[in-house]
Design an enzyme around this catalytic site. Sequence first.
Site, mmCIF file in Angstrom:
data_model
loop_
_atom_site.group_PDB
_atom_site.id
_atom_site.type_symbol
_atom_site.label_atom_id
_atom_site.label_comp_id
_atom_site.label_asym_id
_atom_site.label_seq_id
_atom_site.Cartn_x
_atom_site.Cartn_y
_atom_site.Cartn_z
ATOM 1 N N CYS A 1 38.102 38.700 44.824
ATOM 2 C CA CYS A 1 37.202 39.428 45.798
ATOM 3 C C CYS A 1 36.422 38.297 46.627
ATOM 4 O O CYS A 1 36.089 37.242 46.396
ATOM 5 C CB CYS A 1 36.108 39.935 44.956
ATOM 6 N N ARG B 1 42.648 37.249 40.765
ATOM 7 C CA ARG B 1 42.262 36.185 40.340
ATOM 8 C C ARG B 1 42.494 35.668 39.010
ATOM 9 O O ARG B 1 42.759 34.436 38.816
ATOM 10 C CB ARG B 1 40.581 36.475 40.278
ATOM 11 N N LYS C 1 37.900 45.029 31.085
ATOM 12 C CA LYS C 1 39.043 44.299 32.073
ATOM 13 C C LYS C 1 39.052 42.841 31.974
ATOM 14 O O LYS C 1 40.116 41.878 31.779
ATOM 15 C CB LYS C 1 38.695 44.661 33.404
ATOM 16 N N ASN C 2 37.910 42.358 32.046
ATOM 17 C CA ASN C 2 37.835 40.483 31.893
ATOM 18 C C ASN C 2 37.859 40.131 30.588
ATOM 19 O O ASN C 2 38.117 38.701 30.616
ATOM 20 C CB ASN C 2 36.497 40.200 32.528
ATOM 21 N N ARG D 1 40.334 48.746 40.477
ATOM 22 C CA ARG D 1 40.675 47.437 39.652
ATOM 23 C C ARG D 1 40.003 47.281 38.604
ATOM 24 O O ARG D 1 40.547 46.598 37.740
ATOM 25 C CB ARG D 1 40.250 46.427 40.596
ATOM 26 N N ARG E 1 35.726 30.314 46.358
ATOM 27 C CA ARG E 1 36.194 30.622 45.113
ATOM 28 C C ARG E 1 37.099 29.193 44.720
ATOM 29 O O ARG E 1 38.304 29.725 44.212
ATOM 30 C CB ARG E 1 36.834 31.880 44.930
ATOM 31 N N PRO E 2 36.476 28.174 44.473
ATOM 32 C CA PRO E 2 37.489 26.864 43.929
ATOM 33 C C PRO E 2 37.977 27.074 42.868
ATOM 34 O O PRO E 2 37.282 27.860 41.684
ATOM 35 C CB PRO E 2 36.484 25.948 44.365
ATOM 36 N N ASP F 1 27.836 40.430 37.887
ATOM 37 C CA ASP F 1 28.766 41.711 38.169
ATOM 38 C C ASP F 1 28.025 43.125 38.004
ATOM 39 O O ASP F 1 28.467 44.146 38.216
ATOM 40 C CB ASP F 1 29.752 41.722 37.031
HETATM 41 N N1 EPU Z 1 33.412 27.517 40.362
HETATM 42 C C1 EPU Z 1 33.480 26.319 40.807
HETATM 43 N N2 EPU Z 1 34.431 25.675 40.537
HETATM 44 C C2 EPU Z 1 35.697 26.266 39.660
HETATM 45 C C3 EPU Z 1 35.409 27.483 39.012
HETATM 46 C C4 EPU Z 1 34.257 27.991 39.247
HETATM 47 O O1 EPU Z 1 32.602 25.801 41.666
HETATM 48 O O2 EPU Z 1 36.544 25.546 39.313
HETATM 49 C C5 EPU Z 1 32.053 28.143 40.652
HETATM 50 C C6 EPU Z 1 32.304 29.386 41.361
HETATM 51 O O3 EPU Z 1 32.182 29.076 42.816
HETATM 52 C C7 EPU Z 1 31.067 30.233 40.929
HETATM 53 C C8 EPU Z 1 30.738 29.906 39.510
HETATM 54 O O4 EPU Z 1 31.421 28.537 39.230
HETATM 55 O O5 EPU Z 1 29.821 30.029 41.765
HETATM 56 C C9 EPU Z 1 31.118 30.750 38.231
HETATM 57 O O6 EPU Z 1 32.635 31.035 38.540
HETATM 58 P P1 EPU Z 1 33.530 31.503 37.314
HETATM 59 O O7 EPU Z 1 34.635 30.603 37.170
HETATM 60 O O8 EPU Z 1 32.815 31.920 36.183
HETATM 61 O O9 EPU Z 1 34.096 32.967 37.865
HETATM 62 P P2 EPU Z 1 35.373 33.489 37.610
HETATM 63 O O10 EPU Z 1 35.923 33.015 36.318
HETATM 64 O O11 EPU Z 1 36.204 33.160 39.106
HETATM 65 C C10 EPU Z 1 34.814 35.556 36.488
HETATM 66 C C11 EPU Z 1 34.941 37.058 36.619
HETATM 67 C C12 EPU Z 1 34.088 37.749 37.835
HETATM 68 C C13 EPU Z 1 32.633 37.298 37.255
HETATM 69 C C14 EPU Z 1 32.735 35.798 37.092
HETATM 70 C C15 EPU Z 1 31.347 35.280 36.705
HETATM 71 C C16 EPU Z 1 37.282 37.759 35.689
HETATM 72 C C17 EPU Z 1 38.771 37.797 36.385
HETATM 73 N N3 EPU Z 1 36.608 37.407 36.856
HETATM 74 O O12 EPU Z 1 35.232 35.372 37.740
HETATM 75 O O13 EPU Z 1 34.201 39.176 37.609
HETATM 76 O O14 EPU Z 1 32.060 37.566 38.526
HETATM 77 O O15 EPU Z 1 33.277 35.348 36.142
HETATM 78 O O16 EPU Z 1 31.007 35.995 35.609
HETATM 79 O O17 EPU Z 1 36.834 37.420 34.646
HETATM 80 C C18 EPU Z 1 34.128 41.132 38.418
HETATM 81 O O18 EPU Z 1 34.694 41.547 37.431
HETATM 82 O O19 EPU Z 1 33.821 42.212 39.475
HETATM 83 C C19 EPU Z 1 34.107 39.893 38.812
HETATM 84 C C20 EPU Z 1 34.071 39.380 39.844
#
Ligand code: EPU
Length: 430
Positions: free
Chosen positions: A113, A89, A18-19, A396, A119-120, A304
């Site tokens: 989620c 997201r 998915k990701n 999802r 989730r900034p 995850d």
């Molecule tokens: N963060 C910031 N600022 C930002 C972006 C991230 O502070 O602008 C912080 C987040 O708050 C968090 C950390 O950095 O503490 C990591 O966040 P990341 O951006 O890596 O996560 P994401 O891209 O929002 C993706 C996956 C998530 C997975 C995370 C970490 C997708 C669609 N989602 O989220 O997947 O947990 O990477 O590996 O790719 C899931 O599949 O269940 C899922 C939640």
Amino acid sequence: MITGGRRLNGTIAISGMKNAALPILFACALNRETCVLENVPYVSDVLTTLSILEEMGISVEWRSSTTVAVNAAGFRPCTSPDNLVSKIRASSYLMGVELGVCGRTHIAYPGGCKIGAARPLNYHTSGFEAMGAEMDPPNGHGFSGYAPDGLHEGKITFDAPSVGATVNIILAAVLTPGVTTIINAAREPHIVALGNFLNMCGAKVTGAGTSEIHIEGVSALHGCTYPIIPDMIEAGTYMAAVAGTGGCITLTGVIPKHLESVTSKLRDMGVDVEEDEDSITVSSEGQLKAVQITTAPYPGFPTDMQPQFGVLLAVANGAGIIQEKVWEQRFAYLDELARMGASVPYNSFTAFTPGNQKLYASSVTATDLRGGAAMVIAALIAEGTTEIKNIHYIDRGYDNLIGKLREVGACIVREEVFLESTPLQAGSSS
Ligand code: EPU
């Protein structure tokens, strides 16, 4: 409804990730020619993404149950549907695409989620600013930005290796003149997959999979055919399931290297894991040793997979500790596990698993996608019939979870309750 207490035995074919599929689908919008994506998982986040693309003038055609052809010749940037953007997201990836294509972006707040307090998207927006975009402060309408002179190359250093921000800067830089550099980039396999896909379309992305990525802008992309890589989290979830129930399962169509941290932790817990070129066989007697788990960006232990392992540690022999270092609200599933008789104290970042807990069938709720997967594993372990509600979260990210589990002997049925939403009842997303 899951009647647990049965060992799982047999073979499960793992679906596309998915990701990886989500950023690659959005990346198709950078391309005027047709991209054919194979091994696409049939999960609601993918269906929501395809609906967003279609509403923005992009043609989408399922050519088989796992192959999707996408043609973005008619792409209309800045026309994304708020109601769908706010469900997932990954819709944040539209910012990078729109800025890259036309120097302007406007999207509603992406969904997500509730696994982090906020989730900034500040890494994303400050990266775009380093490339010349003026980003409005996020307001009630979502995110907007404009690059008056078009984007230019930039050097962007993330405070932490964010998957989403790395994806977004790559997408913004692919058609931007000059060489954009990302320092402290995420190294997840899905970042490598995105780079490989884009390069097959004529982009110049180097260093994906390392913490420094360079993107040399090109004037246009061309079409290609690309197979989505296997879903390591789906595979890891079934590995955890058989570890807990006992039995022997072979997972086919996987890349064992992507699962090294999960495999290593299962071996520490006393589970036998045999790796082959593209398959993994997991055998377990269901008797698990307690371990400590600390989540980290790839190649560390994936956040995850944390909830699925939280269930295993609850029933393992002895006390363990889970330190969640990525998301500060990822223990909500433990409240649901308590309904099944397991008491696991936790605070924002740490759970203390006393071990030796017996799970009893109950009625529980999927708190989010991976929290839902954790409930499935708990229900497979517990004697009796457990009801799991809010399974749209599980839809999802798990392709045909019920069919796949039945194939290996699980007693699991889905009871449909009508709720008004998009196909597969897409809820807020990962
Ligand atoms: N963060 C910031 N600022 C930002 C972006 C991230 O502070 O602008 C912080 C987040 O708050 C968090 C950390 O950095 O503490 C990591 O966040 P990341 O951006 O890596 O996560 P994401 O891209 O929002 C993706 C996956 C998530 C997975 C995370 C970490 C997708 C669609 N989602 O989220 O997947 O947990 O990477 O590996 O790719 C899931 O599949 O269940 C899922 C939640």
